[in-house]
Enzyme design. Structure first.
Site, mmCIF file in Angstrom:
data_model
loop_
_atom_site.group_PDB
_atom_site.id
_atom_site.type_symbol
_atom_site.label_atom_id
_atom_site.label_comp_id
_atom_site.label_asym_id
_atom_site.label_seq_id
_atom_site.Cartn_x
_atom_site.Cartn_y
_atom_site.Cartn_z
ATOM 1 N N ASP A 161 0.839 -1.206 0.000
ATOM 2 C CA ASP A 161 0.000 0.000 0.000
ATOM 3 C C ASP A 161 0.871 1.253 0.000
ATOM 4 O OD1 ASP A 161 -2.373 1.722 0.447
ATOM 5 O OD2 ASP A 161 -1.310 2.108 2.317
ATOM 6 N N ARG A 168 -0.283 6.707 -6.322
ATOM 7 C CA ARG A 168 -1.613 7.303 -6.497
ATOM 8 C C ARG A 168 -1.563 8.812 -6.269
ATOM 9 N NH1 ARG A 168 -4.826 4.706 -2.169
ATOM 10 N NH2 ARG A 168 -6.522 5.985 -2.916
ATOM 11 N N SER A 183 -6.843 0.677 0.879
ATOM 12 C CA SER A 183 -5.621 1.233 1.447
ATOM 13 C C SER A 183 -5.745 1.363 2.969
ATOM 14 C CB SER A 183 -5.374 2.603 0.793
ATOM 15 O OG SER A 183 -4.424 3.339 1.486
HETATM 16 N N1 URA Z 1 -5.633 7.402 3.652
HETATM 17 C C1 URA Z 1 -5.063 6.224 3.314
HETATM 18 O O1 URA Z 1 -4.392 5.582 4.104
HETATM 19 N N2 URA Z 1 -5.249 5.779 2.050
HETATM 20 C C2 URA Z 1 -5.983 6.442 1.141
HETATM 21 O O2 URA Z 1 -6.124 5.966 0.032
HETATM 22 C C3 URA Z 1 -6.584 7.661 1.513
HETATM 23 C C4 URA Z 1 -6.386 8.129 2.794
#
Ligand code: URA
Length: 441
Positions: A161, A168, A183
């Site tokens: 992630d 992202r 995520s």
């Molecule tokens: N916080 C996260 O950990 N992931 C996201 O995609 C958005 C906010």
């Protein structure tokens, strides 16, 4: 597996298998898939969404890309909270010691500031000496000893992630409900929790500005949590105005101390108590909501919650003296009052310019790795709906220099509107559980 064919299938609306998701993430993490191909796959998800099976597969593949905290049987039920982020959101600083002082174990993993929103780890680091970079072994040992640990994102938790999130962030693929849900929940599921409460914020200062999308995110995360063995409840709360009065790292720690003494602003207190009650219920040690409410009130009024905060600060190397003397927190070099430009009613306090100004004044990061100034920010005493007189002081700017004061005053002029009253979002609008959605307002 030809990665290009995965992108094409996802682009055309097909569902990928669990195996395909797991391999795609593992190959990306090990640099066998370049960022540009992964970015194309993510953009296909933004447009096509994910089936429920894919969402679970992606979440579990992220969770399993790193360590999963395991806990000895002697540790009480573990419950954490996650907020989708806002302006002035210092709830975690009050909530973690409060719930721990009720006998629930709280391994609270929090993020740093993101965009215009503040992060709990940055706020904690305003406390002189406070360490948030605990190893997972330190987290486990501290939760066993003190009942609570507050720590930053670990490289060992859901590293896939971490890689995807950085990508992202720079490819326009953050605002996707399945990607956000996967995520957040992959990291939470890696904490080995019994329960999780989600504070999903909606309004201009949150990432989900539209209340309907906030509800959809809440439902998606609750289903993911419960479907994967973690009791999960979400509250949808207002972020169309800042939470509490203080915005900025050290100022928010000071306000959290007031809340732990029962002297905090009403909105902060109400949201914190509501989340605390949910955490007690999720822990499974208390089934009766009114008993849970009494336990929370007693932990605050007896000073137990404040004592737990002192203990937590000392355990993580911070100076617990700040609890009795907030003057030991770092102080801004410059402070200036902001006065109401006209007589009238405060129609709105827009959190967005204030959150952005804190970053511009040095209190947040423009780039990864930037050092931050914990002292800067605002205290906005005027609440929406309040009557104000011309020239009445309604806010203060805290800055490191005259340029910061100028920036801060401009942000206050933009944020505070005096004029015809505007409708506000309900402070806590919905409670989402696996059984359904309750409207609370
Ligand atoms: N916080 C996260 O950990 N992931 C996201 O995609 C958005 C906010």
């Amino acid at each position: 597996m030809l990665f290009q064919s995965l992108i094409e299938r996802k682009r055309d609306g097909a569902a990928l298998t669990a195996d395909e998701w797991r391999t795609a993430l593992a190959d990306h993490l090990q640099d066998r898939v370049p960022d540009y191909q992964m970015a194309a796959l993510l953009m296909s998800v933004v447009w096509q969404g994910l089936s429920p099976e894919e969402l679970t597969a992606l979440t579990l593949a992220m969770r399993d890309s790193g360590s999963i905290l395991d806990w000895p049987p002697s540790v009480p039920p573990r419950v954490d909270k996650h907020s989708t982020g806002g302006v002035g959101d210092k709830v975690s600083l009050v909530l973690a010691p409060l719930v721990a002082s009720c006998g629930i174990a709280v391994p609270m993993m929090s993020g740093r500031g993101l965009g215009h929103t503040g992060g709990t780890t940055d706020k904690l680091e305003a406390i002189p000496g406070f360490r948030t970079d605990l190893s997972l072994e330190e987290v486990r040992a501290q939760v066993e000893r003190v009942g609570v640990a507050m720590f930053g994102p670990s490289e060992r938790i859901a590293p896939a992630d971490r890689r995807l999130y950085a990508l992202r962030d720079v490819t326009g693929t953050v605002p996707s409900i399945p990607l956000i849900a996967a995520s957040i929940m992959s990291k939470k599921l890696a904490e080995g929790l019994n329960g999780l409460v989600l504070d999903v914020k909606t309004g201009r200062g949150g990432f989900m500005q539209d209340p309907e999308r906030a509800l959809e995110l809440a439902r998606t995360m609750v289903e993911l949590g419960v479907g994967n063995g973690c009791r999960t409840t979400a509250l949808v709360t207002a972020m169309d105005r800042p939470l509490g009065r203080a915005i900025g790292n050290a100022l928010e720690v000071e306000e959290a101390l007031l809340a732990l003494q029962g002297r905090g602003p009403e909105d902060l207190t109400l949201i914190t108590r509501a989340l605390a009650v949910e955490m007690l219920l999720l822990a499974g040690t208390e089934a009766d909501r009114s008993v849970a409410r009494r336990q929370v009130s007693e932990a605050l009024s007896s000073g137990r919650a404040l004592d737990k905060f002192r203990e937590l600060i000392a355990a993580q190397g911070g100076n617990p003296g700040i609890v009795d003397d907030p003057g030991l927190l770092p102080q801004a070099a410059e402070v200036e009052l902001f006065e109401a430009p006209v007589k009238g009613v405060v129609a709105a306090v827009d959190p967005l310019p204030l959150g952005r100004a804190v970053v511009a004044m040095g209190g947040g990061r423009r780039q990864l790795g930037d050092a931050i100034d914990h002292t800067v920010g605002f205290v906005v005493s005027a609440r929406p709906g309040a009557k104000v007189l011309k020239d009445e002081p309604i806010a203060s700017v805290f800055a490191r220099d005259a340029a910061g004061i100028t920036l801060g005053l401009a942000a206050l002029r933009e944020a505070i509107r005096i004029g015809p009253a505007q409708p506000l979002l309900p402070l806590i609008s919905h409670r989402v559980t696996i059984s359904g959605t309750e409207t609370l307002s």
